[in-house]
Design a protein around this motif. Sequence first.
Motif, short mmCIF file in Angstrom:
data_model
loop_
_atom_site.label_atom_id
_atom_site.label_comp_id
_atom_site.label_asym_id
_atom_site.label_seq_id
_atom_site.Cartn_x
_atom_site.Cartn_y
_atom_site.Cartn_z
N TYR A 112 0.96 -1.34 0.14
CA TYR A 112 0.03 -0.01 -0.05
C TYR A 112 0.78 1.36 0.00
CZ TYR A 112 -3.19 -3.71 1.31
OH TYR A 112 -3.58 -4.88 1.18
N CYS A 113 2.03 1.13 0.55
CA CYS A 113 3.11 2.34 0.73
C CYS A 113 3.30 2.61 -0.77
CB CYS A 113 4.03 2.04 1.71
SG CYS A 113 3.92 1.97 3.21
N LEU A 114 3.65 1.51 -1.48
CA LEU A 114 4.23 1.91 -2.73
C LEU A 114 3.15 2.37 -3.65
CD1 LEU A 114 6.43 -1.51 -3.16
CD2 LEU A 114 7.32 0.85 -3.31
N ARG A 115 1.95 1.79 -3.62
CA ARG A 115 0.91 2.35 -4.35
C ARG A 115 0.67 3.88 -4.04
NH1 ARG A 115 -4.76 -0.98 -3.64
NH2 ARG A 115 -5.84 0.71 -4.34
N GLN A 135 15.17 11.11 -4.44
CA GLN A 135 16.42 10.59 -4.32
C GLN A 135 16.07 9.53 -2.93
OE1 GLN A 135 19.65 13.04 -3.13
NE2 GLN A 135 21.10 11.33 -3.03
N LYS A 136 15.42 9.96 -2.33
CA LYS A 136 14.98 9.20 -1.02
C LYS A 136 14.32 7.78 -1.62
CE LYS A 136 14.52 12.63 2.77
NZ LYS A 136 13.57 13.37 3.27
N ILE A 137 13.49 8.10 -2.33
CA ILE A 137 12.47 6.81 -2.97
C ILE A 137 13.60 5.92 -3.50
CG2 ILE A 137 10.88 6.17 -4.59
CD1 ILE A 137 9.45 8.81 -4.09
N LEU A 138 14.38 6.58 -4.48
CA LEU A 138 15.36 5.59 -5.14
C LEU A 138 16.10 4.83 -3.91
CD1 LEU A 138 16.41 7.57 -8.23
CD2 LEU A 138 14.75 5.75 -8.14
N GLN A 139 16.59 5.52 -3.07
CA GLN A 139 17.51 4.67 -2.02
C GLN A 139 17.06 3.69 -1.52
OE1 GLN A 139 18.88 8.58 -0.13
NE2 GLN A 139 20.70 8.39 -1.49
N ARG A 140 15.52 4.16 -0.99
CA ARG A 140 14.84 3.13 -0.22
C ARG A 140 14.73 1.89 -1.09
NH1 ARG A 140 13.76 2.74 5.34
NH2 ARG A 140 14.41 4.70 6.04
N ARG A 156 5.83 -6.44 -5.77
CA ARG A 156 6.91 -6.08 -6.69
C ARG A 156 6.60 -5.27 -7.88
NH1 ARG A 156 8.06 -11.50 -6.54
NH2 ARG A 156 7.91 -11.82 -8.80
N TYR A 157 5.14 -5.51 -8.30
CA TYR A 157 4.58 -4.76 -9.27
C TYR A 157 4.65 -3.37 -9.24
CZ TYR A 157 0.88 -3.10 -12.30
OH TYR A 157 0.06 -2.55 -13.37
N TYR A 158 4.36 -2.83 -7.87
CA TYR A 158 4.06 -1.59 -7.51
C TYR A 158 5.43 -0.89 -7.41
CZ TYR A 158 -0.98 -2.09 -6.63
OH TYR A 158 -2.06 -2.30 -7.14
N ALA A 159 6.61 -1.59 -7.15
CA ALA A 159 7.81 -1.17 -7.08
C ALA A 159 8.17 -0.67 -8.47
CB ALA A 159 8.94 -2.10 -6.58
N PHE A 160 7.84 -1.85 -9.50
CA PHE A 160 8.13 -1.18 -10.80
C PHE A 160 7.60 -0.07 -11.20
CE2 PHE A 160 9.64 -5.70 -11.41
CZ PHE A 160 10.90 -5.48 -11.91
N LYS A 161 6.35 -0.01 -10.67
CA LYS A 161 5.36 1.13 -11.19
C LYS A 161 5.81 2.48 -10.60
CE LYS A 161 1.33 1.15 -12.55
NZ LYS A 161 0.82 1.70 -13.71
N VAL A 162 6.28 2.51 -9.46
CA VAL A 162 6.94 3.73 -8.74
C VAL A 162 8.25 4.18 -9.74
CG1 VAL A 162 8.25 4.63 -6.98
CG2 VAL A 162 6.49 3.24 -6.47
N LEU A 163 8.94 3.28 -10.30
CA LEU A 163 10.09 3.55 -11.16
C LEU A 163 9.63 4.07 -12.36
CD1 LEU A 163 12.78 0.57 -10.40
CD2 LEU A 163 12.71 2.85 -9.55
#
Lengths: 1045, 210
Positions: A112-115, A135-140, A156-163
């Motif tokens: 939910y965080c990633l979303r 930068q913070k997001i990327l580092q995290r 993992r899908y949401y991690a990809f979505k964030v990127l």
Amino acid sequence: MSEPLEVHDPATLIHQFIALTTIEDGSNTANEFTLILGELITEGKMSLLEFIQLLGPTLTSDKDSVRSKAVHCLSSTLTNLEPNTATITMKDVNVLIDFLLSKFDDNPSLQYCLRLIDSLIVSKNFKPSANDNLQKILQRLNKQYYTPRSHLAKVRYYAFKVLQSLLLNHKDYITINHYQLFTETFIHVATGEKDPRNLLISFQLNSMINKSFSQLDPTLVEQLFDVCFCYFPITFTPPPNDPYGITSEQLKTGLRNAIASQSLYAKDLFPSLFEKLTSTNPTIRNDVLITLLECIESYSQETIVQYWLSIWNAVKFEILHNEVTTQLKPNEDYLIPPNYITQYGDDSEEKTLLLVLDLFTKILDKFEDNYDALKSYLDIVITELTPKLKGLKEKSYKHSIIILSVLASCNESSFLTISKFLFSTDIWGKYIDNETITTIEHQNEPLNTSKQRDLIDSFGYMFIAYDILASNTNLDDSFTQTNSLFTHKDHLLIFMGQLLQSSSLLEKTLKCKLIQQLTKLIRLPEYLNPREDLLVITYFNDNLISTIDQEKTSWDTDIVLREIVLNMKKLSNNDVIISMFIEQCLPNILNHLTADFPSYPKILNLLSELVFNYRMLETLSIRLLGRLTDASTFAGESQFGKLIIDTLVKLIINSPESILKVNFESWYKNFIPRFLTSIVNHNIDSMDYGTIEACGEFLGLVIRLTHKLKHQFIINDYMTRYHGTSFESMNKAIIISNRVLSNIDKSVDYSPDYTSIIGLLQQRNGDEYLRLSYLQTLAIIMNKFTKGIDEEYLEELYGNLTLIKQVELFAWVIKGLVMKLDPLGVKFLLKLVTKLKEESSPVAKAFNIIYIDLPNFIPFHFPNYSNGSGPINDVRNLNVKPLYKQFTFEQILPELIEGYTSTRNTTYLVALSLVLNNLPSSIYQPHLKQILPLIMNSLVLNSPMLIKASLMTLEMIIAEDSLVMDQLDTIVPRLLSLSLSGSAETRTLSLKCIYNLFNGFQPREKLFKYKQQTLTQLIPVLDDRKRHIRKIACDIRQELYEMDV
Amino acid sequence: MSDPINANPTVLDVSELPKRQDTSTKNSASPHDKLVETILGLSLDSDSEADEASKDDDIDNDGELGNKLEYKYDDDDDEDEDIDSQEIFDLIATINDPEHPLTLAQLAVVNLSDITVTQGADKTKDLSEVLIKITPTITHCSLATLIGLGIRVRLERCLPPRFRIRILIKEGTHQSENQVNKQLNDKERVAAACENEQLLSVILQMLANC
């Protein structure tokens, strides 16, 4: 449930959400709560801070489920907000991001965080630089905090979505400040991914990174390469009920795009791809080749300059050692078929071949502006292929020529180089070059026919190359005049011409190939001049005529002749060539068109096949018309004249709209008078009726196609000059006059005296056909040229129906009237039915006359016109109501049935079957139930004519309706007994009925009980006197033996 | 069935097979001559001495209808067409080979020249005979008997009972010629074979395209 929703108390809503939502829930309930919460925030009834305060205790709860649901609630609520509302300020964003990033170690909440992060990135108050958010997001998401392997695919899908969102929305910022970090993070996130949905994003990001960041560190590039190439070749079978609908093709394309996005991959990519090319699986090889193709297209020129040689070395054997005989034909318009990638299956060897060829051209395309690279590429290709071109029988000769032709078709300079090479003395020059030919010939073994064929084929590929080049680029003069194909034109023409002229008549395939390639030469732009075109046409002419002159009856199917016809058709849009053909060939063919030439009908067929444009039609028609005025054409017993007319009529009727543009008016003016004078005034007495009908049909067609305005003139002119104004004595010309009357527009002013015809017909006269023709005249006049007929007169005719002659006359009069649905006509038709009650009345056969379709009463049919009725020129020549048959049939059918049931008089049955045989089945289909018993009755009567008519009707019924099923008990035995006795025609018809019964019917069980009986009863038929009857019996028996329940 | 033993036989093109030459020229009459005939058929009053009418039996010379009580048997205009070797060839040419997707004629197992028809003197009483010599594609063809049986079944179904059918292996084309010949022409053995369900289904497939 509705209660709390109306309360709109945020605290309650939150509690409801946490209580009611199950963990994996995207359900409506959850949505409803968060939507209302979202609304409250948007409308300002609750601030974001208040909301978070309310959530507070749950957000920090010890219970995993409560905590994650709280984050879920927060995430869903905020995600549901309009992305651009100002409710969440920049400060809010920063706070939220910090909060969410701090939650990364809380596994249940991570999704939910990633979303939420993903949706925040899209909002307008997200500033990448503020608070170092990006930068913070990327580092995290990088190594220390995020381990992809420990999360579900969905997370993992949401991690990809964030990127993905980051790169899509803040590409410039990342490119300047954090491309290194972003790439590292991506590699971390993407490593080890297996879920297809995530892979699609991974491939997309990979290719975006490569396209956006130009200064990537080589080690990073290497890792990027690993993270995508490790999947190659990708295979994927979607599971059943796949919610995302991802296809294998999407994954393949995504992966290929990723691989092709980075020139720097070349170093690692090519060796690995070549290694995979050794696979024995054609699907994998084709996948490798398509990937290579895309890489060559998108990689930089420098990269390809560096690697083309290894590519060439790796893939050349795919074609040179390929055993597949290629489908590439030397007489097509293309070398590589335009849609081959979709046209052939993934595992097709043919596709492998085409891909390699395509690959070679793509390399060449890459070098278009780099002359040095181009030159060294062509040099290598030519050098390597030279040994394979030493002799025509070398194993890879054909494939080498194809490679060279494909490369030659790419651009002018490659064409110049390659054509120069191919026409050099070593390769083709020694065969075609006159100066060198004598010295070299002795060293090589001489060309035999099979080698000649191969040589001509290989020329063909180069001709195609020239053609492709010419259609893709505007060739300038310096090119067209200096390329070796052009400079060797004379040699080529002489060589091919000599081969065509001198090779034996038996070498048909060679001749066909030569004809194809010579045609190709004519079609090449800027190549042959008119003089040379003419030379080729002369070659064709010579071969055509010598084929006709052979002492063979089947010359018309000779493949050389067919090839010439086919190729002339290809040239039919070239007017100059067609004129040459008309001048050169046509007279020679026409010379064979004499009554003495045994196969003149075939000449006529050939001529009609050669009509592929308007000029040919016109010229040929005029020549044939000329023959018609020649008195000898119709002399003697022969069918010569009739066949010429038939051919002309067929030519006109079958021509499509694009060709039929003949000015028929001028025909009527210039030619028809001569034709008519020659026929009507001289020949007609010696002509048979068939020929006269043919002449009539032709004249009728010309009139039908002449403009309406001319019709009054035509009828006056015709009547005064050829017919005479009255009908005082019988004359064969009436047959032609009938066609004129039938095809003239019905509005013309012409009112002949029909009583004189009736008078004429009352006299005793010998010739039956003439009488029938005059009866037709009468019907036409009744139909078109009388305003109305006196009822008393009809009554009088009706009163006299005792004599057969009177019945006949009356029938034709009624025919003319009924066709225009004249009320009197219909009335007397019904009266005619009542006459049937007299036994053995001739009236029954009158119904055949009334319902039969004769050419004088139906329009010409033009099969190649969309409406079937030919060119539109307003001519309305017939006065026939389209539904007259149906209308009158509905009226007489009850009378006929009633008449038969009350009197049992067979005349009714005869009349009915005669009517039925002239009706389209759609009309009587609805009445089959009533008709069928009558037909069954006719079959047991001893009248051959009735039986024949009934069988014909029965055949149609069997083909269309299952009604006969109930009657099988009567039908089968009756048909079987008819098949043993009766005339040949009856036997044939009844057997056909049986065959159709057993062949077409479902359900077959019903028929099964007749199997044995039929098999036995057909045995005597196997010894029938007629072969075709025995054949049907065999077929039926075979069908029966195969029949099983 | 196992792999075909003769995997690569010589195949004739369908167009090369022998055909009946005299494909009746009658039908090629021009449309206009047909029209003339149709129109003449419309005549109710044909008083000519009816050459036309006797050819076409739906025209009654006497203008009366429905009172012809006898069929005309002799209206078939020309002479009898006897069963000849071409007809036999046409009957069996389309039988499928049991192991190749080709017909017996394409494989030249049956040839027109190897078919002999001997007509009995009187059709109604005397026996007639059909003699067919088949050429197996290879000399040890194990399926020669099956092919022979297929031909026999086809002919028994399609020929009138007065014909006796003899099927032989062409001289010198098979290793065990005599054995096969015996088997093919032994009534008892043929009858027994025809009761074998499995064999019948194979034959049914061979005859599927007939």
